[in-house]
Design a protein around this motif. Structure first.
Motif, PDB file in Angstrom:
ATOM      1  N   VAL A 165       1.352  -4.660  -9.547  1.00 47.01           N
ATOM      2  CA  VAL A 165       0.205  -4.082  -8.791  1.00 47.01           C
ATOM      3  C   VAL A 165      -1.231  -4.478  -9.674  1.00 47.01           C
ATOM      4  N   VAL A 184      -0.091   3.522  -5.559  1.00 45.52           N
ATOM      5  CA  VAL A 184       0.980   2.536  -5.029  1.00 45.52           C
ATOM      6  C   VAL A 184       2.231   2.400  -6.046  1.00 45.52           C
ATOM      7  N   VAL A 199       1.166  -6.903  -5.167  1.00 45.47           N
ATOM      8  CA  VAL A 199       0.368  -5.932  -4.577  1.00 45.47           C
ATOM      9  C   VAL A 199      -0.946  -6.085  -5.246  1.00 45.47           C
ATOM     10  N   THR A 231      -5.425  -6.263  -0.425  1.00 45.57           N
ATOM     11  CA  THR A 231      -6.330  -5.028   0.087  1.00 45.57           C
ATOM     12  C   THR A 231      -7.527  -5.408   0.717  1.00 45.57           C
ATOM     13  N   ALA A 265      -0.856   5.031  -0.246  1.00 45.49           N
ATOM     14  CA  ALA A 265       0.369   4.595  -0.904  1.00 45.49           C
ATOM     15  C   ALA A 265       1.428   4.285  -0.052  1.00 45.49           C
ATOM     16  N   TYR A 320       1.728   0.651   1.821  1.00 49.11           N
ATOM     17  CA  TYR A 320       1.949  -0.326   0.817  1.00 49.11           C
ATOM     18  C   TYR A 320       3.409  -0.511   0.736  1.00 49.11           C
ATOM     19  N   VAL A 321       4.094   0.957   0.622  1.00 50.82           N
ATOM     20  CA  VAL A 321       5.583   1.110   0.622  1.00 50.82           C
ATOM     21  C   VAL A 321       5.968   0.518   1.850  1.00 50.82           C
TER      22      VAL A 321
END
Length: 306
Positions: free
Chosen positions: A65, A76, A144, A195, A278, A281-282
């Motif tokens: 990340v 995240v 990520v 992102t 978050a 993203y999960v």
């Protein structure tokens, strides 16, 4: 129950009115030198430390990340760890104290944490970052990209060539180099999540370079998804709306506008907290989204997009 006496949910699954689930921060005008420290913000953003509850959706995953020291990236990283992933975080050396907090949260979840400071503008950093993540985690299957550069300027003539280039170097070229470095390690079933921003669709006039770079990220990611889906690698995008992070007090927005940050833009009437981003993203890294590729998931409090 009225919105005035509504109790804060104990975790991300708790029922609540979305308008008041988190407070309207209405931060006082404040400034920090770039890149800034989250720990010195008033109020300090909520990363979900006290509320995020994992359910085993990322058990055995090995994630990298960027921007993992604070804000959305930190939220995240914490969520991934609580879902069962080992996590490497990338951040600027000046952000070490914030990164230490996130490492503590990852390790408290019983997962391996790898901290790799460096600058995404350094052309050699992406390769070093990926190598250290792979060595420390024993592999890599979730990338990520959250780290970004944002500087407000009142007029186009105030944006220097140096600022414009730096914004694209971090936000776009840094992502390009990172994906190239990570790709040889990614196997079928791996995921890449980038992102973008609401500003990819509705650019703020005082953040033209940032908004343009977010549009480029969105477009790059959609093209990349078509290229990599044939290898069984899914690429998706999260596009946040106004979110209370260290980008704002470290030059990302006009300090005088901070008391109204998010409240005048979002139909929710408030800015988001990183903890609210978050779960998106999960989802995109988990097998729950196995048929999702090339998608932009807008998490923006109801701001309509094209």
């Amino acid at each position: 129950m009225s919105t005035d006496d509504q109790a804060a949910p104990a975790d991300q699954f708790g029922w609540a009115d979305p308008r008041t689930r988190y407070p309207n921060v209405s931060p006082e005008p404040q400034t920090q030198a770039e890149p800034g420290l989250q720990s010195e913000m008033t109020p300090v953003p909520d990363l979900g430390e006290a509320t995020y509850r994992g359910t085993g959706r990322l058990v055995g995953r090995k994630a990298l990340v960027t921007g993992g020291d604070s804000g959305i990236g930190a939220a995240v990283a914490i969520a991934f760890a609580r879902e069962g992933a080992d996590v490497a975080i990338a951040y600027l050396p000046e952000e070490q104290s914030d990164a230490d907090h996130v490492v503590e949260q990852i390790e408290a979840a019983g997962r391996t944490a790898v901290a790799v400071p460096g600058d995404l503008r350094d052309r050699g950093y992406a390769k070093e970052l990926v190598e250290r993540a792979v060595d420390g985690l024993g592999g890599l299957d979730a990338l990520v990209s959250v780290a970004g550069k944002q500087r407000w300027q009142p007029d186009l003539l105030d944006i220097s060539d140096e600022q414009f280039e730096a914004t694209f170097d971090v936000n776009v070229f840094g992502l390009f180099r990172l994906v190239k470095a990570a790709l040889p390690h990614l196997q079928p079933g791996s995921t890449i999540t980038t992102t973008a921003s609401m500003e990819a669709y509705k650019p703020a006039p005082d953040r033209l370079d940032y908004a343009a770079s977010k549009g480029a990220i969105n477009n790059f990611s959609k093209g990349l998804s078509q290229l990599l889906v044939e290898r069984g690698i899914r690429v998706n995008v999260v596009a946040p709306g106004p979110t209370w992070t260290v980008l704002q007090p470290s030059g990302g927005v006009d300090p005088s506008t901070l008391p109204e940050f998010g409240s005048s833009e979002s139909p929710m009437g408030r800015a988001a907290q990183p903890a609210e981003l978050a779960p998106a993203y999960v989802f995109l890294a988990s097998q729950e989204s196995s048929y999702v590729a090339g998608e932009t998931l807008n998490v923006n409090g109801g701001m309509v997009t094209p």
